[in-house]
Design an enzyme around this catalytic site. Structure first.
Site, PDB file in Angstrom:
ATOM      1  N   HIS A   1      47.816  56.967   1.289  1.00  0.00           N
ATOM      2  CA  HIS A   1      48.008  55.513   1.420  1.00  0.00           C
ATOM      3  C   HIS A   1      48.709  54.970   0.188  1.00  0.00           C
ATOM      4  O   HIS A   1      48.331  55.281  -0.945  1.00  0.00           O
ATOM      5  CB  HIS A   1      46.673  54.801   1.604  1.00  0.00           C
ATOM      6  N   SER A   2      49.745  54.158   0.398  1.00  0.00           N
ATOM      7  CA  SER A   2      50.492  53.495  -0.656  1.00  0.00           C
ATOM      8  C   SER A   2      51.012  54.540  -1.655  1.00  0.00           C
ATOM      9  O   SER A   2      51.749  55.437  -1.267  1.00  0.00           O
ATOM     10  CB  SER A   2      49.613  52.425  -1.311  1.00  0.00           C
ATOM     11  N   MET A   3      50.649  54.464  -2.922  1.00  0.00           N
ATOM     12  CA  MET A   3      51.087  55.476  -3.867  1.00  0.00           C
ATOM     13  C   MET A   3      50.752  56.877  -3.368  1.00  0.00           C
ATOM     14  O   MET A   3      51.523  57.828  -3.547  1.00  0.00           O
ATOM     15  CB  MET A   3      50.425  55.250  -5.232  1.00  0.00           C
TER      16      MET A   3
ATOM     17  N   SER B   1      51.091  55.964   4.713  1.00  0.00           N
ATOM     18  CA  SER B   1      50.576  54.634   5.015  1.00  0.00           C
ATOM     19  C   SER B   1      50.937  53.642   3.916  1.00  0.00           C
ATOM     20  O   SER B   1      50.829  53.949   2.726  1.00  0.00           O
ATOM     21  CB  SER B   1      49.046  54.711   5.146  1.00  0.00           C
TER      22      SER B   1
END
Length: 283
Positions: free
Chosen positions: A111-113, A139
């Site tokens: 997710h993200s990073m 994500s």
């Protein structure tokens, strides 16, 4: 990119209701070991995030799937470990740590990073000629080389706090607590430094499918990616890319947990999400 309670980087040893996870070295955690599982789901957190962000997923998975979370240093039970602020160092450490888990099929979820870290880990595994992921789930972030890079890590604590409020997922209670605020912001600033100084090098396309998960109102996504929800990920694999959009903002994963896990299971193996299994809901 930090979650309110799971993201607080403080020592943690578990409670009666949430026992401490099984540790496989410093980097990997498992909350519900399943030696007979035929698939593993390995999850990588967002900036400022922790392995326990994914802990509630364990009760939503059927016996065939074993959940593992990556624990970055400098938070929770790794509070005293020096943080890593370079992508190459982080990826090497994570890839090294995954070696014992590659004895059966697995998927990566970031997710993200964490999506950028997962993508780099998949390539590092291929360089080592190790078993690659069955699927890569990404994500809350556009593809490496496409995502907008900022300089939040160079800004004041007040600016960093405003950024966390903009993304959601971090309570004002945390950001105004005189003891918690500097600890949380220090952890987040380190991770922002990592992702904002990260410049991906070209890689050959992956061969596994990429599943792109997004929140419909995620402020991290640019207007271009709102029109093209794949966010550039389709160019990074020779296999199929599909986009899954959920109601919510950057941290849609928490309120839509059941839907997200069901979508993951459906893409891993449709039989896992067709009601053939019964398992407890999130407490």
């Amino acid at each position: 990119m930090v979650s309110a309670h799971p993201g607080v980087p403080a020592p943690w040893t578990g409670t009666d209701s949430h026992p401490a996870p099984r540790r496989l070295g410093p980097w990997i955690r498992c909350w519900s070991p399943r030696p007979a599982a035929r698939l593993r789901l390995i999850c990588l957190p967002h900036a400022g995030g922790t392995a326990s962000f994914y802990r509630p997923w364990a009760t939503l998975l059927p016996p065939e799937v074993e959940l593992w979370g990556i624990q970055y240093p400098g938070r929770e039970d790794r509070f005293e470990d020096l943080p890593v602020d370079r992508m190459d160092e982080l990826v090497t450490a994570v890839t090294d740590a995954l070696a014992p888990l590659l004895d059966r099929p697995y998927a990566l979820f970031g997710h993200s990073m964490g999506s950028a870290v997962a993508w780099e880990v998949a390539h590092d595994l291929r360089r080592r000629q190790a078993l690659g992921p069955r699927r890569l789930f990404v994500s809350g972030r556009e593809a490496p080389g496409t995502a907008t890079i900022g300089d939040i890590h160079r800004q004041s604590d007040d600016v960093l706090s405003r950024e966390l409020r903009r993304l959601g997922g971090t309570s004002d209670e945390v950001l105004t607590d005189p003891d918690l605020r500097p600890v949380v912001l220090g952890c987040v600033r380190n991770d922002y430094r990592l992702i904002e100084t990260y410049h991906p090098t070209p890689h050959p396309p992956l061969r596994c499918p990429i599943e792109v998960f997004t929140g419909a109102a995620d402020p991290e996504l640019t207007p271009r990616s709102s029109r093209d929800r794949a966010g550039g990920w389709a160019d990074l694999t020779t296999a199929r890319t599909e986009v899954h959009t959920f109601p919510g903002d950057h941290f849609y994963l928490a309120p839509r947990r059941q839907e997200v896990v069901t979508a993951v299971l459906r893409r891993l193996d449709p039989s896992l999400a067709m009601g053939a299994h019964r398992w407890p809901s999130t407490p």
